[in-house]
Design a protein around this motif. Structure first.
Motif, short mmCIF file in Angstrom:
data_model
loop_
_atom_site.label_atom_id
_atom_site.label_comp_id
_atom_site.label_asym_id
_atom_site.label_seq_id
_atom_site.Cartn_x
_atom_site.Cartn_y
_atom_site.Cartn_z
N VAL A 43 0.83 -1.20 0.00
CA VAL A 43 0.00 0.00 0.00
C VAL A 43 0.87 1.26 0.00
O VAL A 43 0.64 2.19 -0.77
CB VAL A 43 -0.95 0.01 1.22
N SER A 50 2.45 1.72 -3.33
CA SER A 50 1.50 2.21 -4.32
C SER A 50 1.27 3.70 -4.17
O SER A 50 1.19 4.44 -5.16
CB SER A 50 0.17 1.45 -4.18
N SER A 64 1.09 3.99 -8.18
CA SER A 64 0.85 2.83 -9.02
C SER A 64 0.53 1.64 -8.13
O SER A 64 1.12 1.48 -7.06
CB SER A 64 2.08 2.52 -9.87
N THR A 65 -0.45 0.83 -8.55
CA THR A 65 -0.77 -0.39 -7.80
C THR A 65 0.02 -1.60 -8.32
O THR A 65 -0.05 -2.67 -7.74
CB THR A 65 -2.27 -0.71 -7.91
N THR A 109 -0.64 -3.39 -10.69
CA THR A 109 -1.65 -4.42 -10.96
C THR A 109 -2.37 -4.10 -12.25
O THR A 109 -2.70 -2.94 -12.51
CB THR A 109 -2.68 -4.51 -9.82
N LYS A 155 -10.58 -0.53 -7.89
CA LYS A 155 -9.34 -1.00 -7.27
C LYS A 155 -8.11 -0.26 -7.79
O LYS A 155 -7.00 -0.53 -7.38
CB LYS A 155 -9.18 -2.51 -7.50
N GLN A 156 -8.34 0.63 -8.74
CA GLN A 156 -7.29 1.50 -9.29
C GLN A 156 -6.15 0.69 -9.92
O GLN A 156 -4.97 0.98 -9.71
CB GLN A 156 -6.75 2.44 -8.22
N ASP A 188 -3.61 -0.36 -12.81
CA ASP A 188 -2.85 0.56 -13.65
C ASP A 188 -3.27 0.52 -15.11
O ASP A 188 -2.93 1.42 -15.89
CB ASP A 188 -1.35 0.24 -13.55
#
Length: 334
Positions: free
Chosen positions: A53, A56, A61-62, A64, A117-118, A120
């Motif tokens: 977390v 990110s 950026s996650t 993901t 879920k944001q 990328d």
């Protein structure tokens, strides 16, 4: 127990926090092999787990990516997913795979969930039923690549097979063996699913090029649940086909099941060739000729296009449709 931090790792490994950060982000070019192994050993000894977390938030950026397949039952889909996952894993990204079951509403729900879920970016095998949502994603500058299917009038980078050429390969291989009454079966084209439509178009064009008649009764595109009925209609014609092109792997399985149930012999009673390689093609009796898609190359191209968008490294030429060539696997079924 105290949470182990990147500072703890740096102190125990006797390196700077920035060096540990570079290691965690797989930027090894500025550190020696000795330093790299020292950090790796320290991370294992301290049982350090990066704070995903915090990472990110810091890097915005996650790491993901969402992958939404139209129908995961297709062998092609699973092969593509495997190659996409492997490629992203090497680059430090995770993927979330969702199966839309060819249902636009289900696809919409998954897109909205992944946006929340944001993730990328997205690689989508589009159902074609959510054009408004695709446009909204573009307007929000969400990195997006289409796979396998294209949507007219949408300038979204798309990676897919040269479907017309794939059908031509199938027709030509049958014509070269002397077959004259060639049929093609795909699943439903009600929503204008581009691979299915293009494979039928390629089939027609190839027959015309070989100066052979295009017989409408030899072209079938039923729902999966009506596939057996559609195949039966072919064999009830006054002049039934002597060869069948199965437009995808699910159709091929349906054709082979029908042939077995009716005690027909391949290729004596009917020749068969499938578009899409399947795992059993090489050891089925007789072995089944197929047209295979370059799944790894297609996946790699899609990952490249998406990462270029995520990293804002898009070239002007990286829009439109990228079509890759199929390969004929000639075996014993014709």
């Amino acid at each position: 127990m105290k949470n182990i931090t990147i500072a703890d790792v740096a102190r125990h490994a006797e390196v700077s926090k920035s060096t540990v950060s570079q290691y965690l982000n797989k930027r090894y070019e500025y550190m020696s092999e000795t330093t790299r192994k020292k950090i790796e050993k320290t991370i294992k000894e301290l049982n350090y787990r990066p704070n995903v977390v915090a990472r990110s938030l810091k890097q915005k950026s996650t790491f993901t990516v969402g992958v939404i397949v139209a129908n995961i039952l297709h062998t092609f889909s699973t092969q593509i997913i495997r190659a996409i996952e492997n490629n992203f894993h090497q680059k430090g990204f995770h993927i979330i795979v969702c199966n839309a079951d060819d249902e636009p509403e289900k696809e919409r729900n998954y897109i909205e969930m992944l946006m929340a879920k944001q993730v990328d970016g997205f690689i989508i095998f589009p159902t074609g039923g959510n054009v408004d949502l695709y446009k909204e994603m573009i307007n929000q500058n969400i990195p997006l690549v289409f796979m396998d299917r294209t949507i007219d009038e949408m300038d979204i980078p798309t990676v897919m097979l040269d479907n017309m050429d794939a059908s031509r390969l199938a027709v030509q291989s049958l014509v070269d063996k002397g077959y004259k009454r060639i049929s093609i079966i795909t699943t439903s084209i009600i929503r204008n699913i581009s691979p299915r439509v293009e494979r039928i178009q390629g089939y027609k064009k190839a027959l015309e090029d070989f100066q052979m008649p295009v017989v409408p009764d030899y072209i079938k595109s039923p729902d999966v649940k009506n596939l057996n009925l559609a195949i039966g209609e072919l064999f009830q014609l006054n002049a039934p086909p002597d060869a069948i092109i199965a437009g995808n792997d699910r159709v091929l399985i349906g054709v082979l099941n029908y042939i077995k149930e009716h005690d027909l012999k391949i290729p004596d009673d009917i020749a068969v060739i499938g578009i899409d390689e399947v795992s059993f093609a090489g050891f089925f009796t007789p072995t089944i000729s197929t047209i295979s898609q370059p799944t790894v190359e297609m996946a790699n191209q899609a990952v490249k296009l998406l990462l270029n968008q995520i990293n804002q490294e898009v070239d002007l030429g990286e829009t439109g449709v990228y079509r890759l060539k199929a390969t004929l696997n000639s075996r014993e079924s014709y």
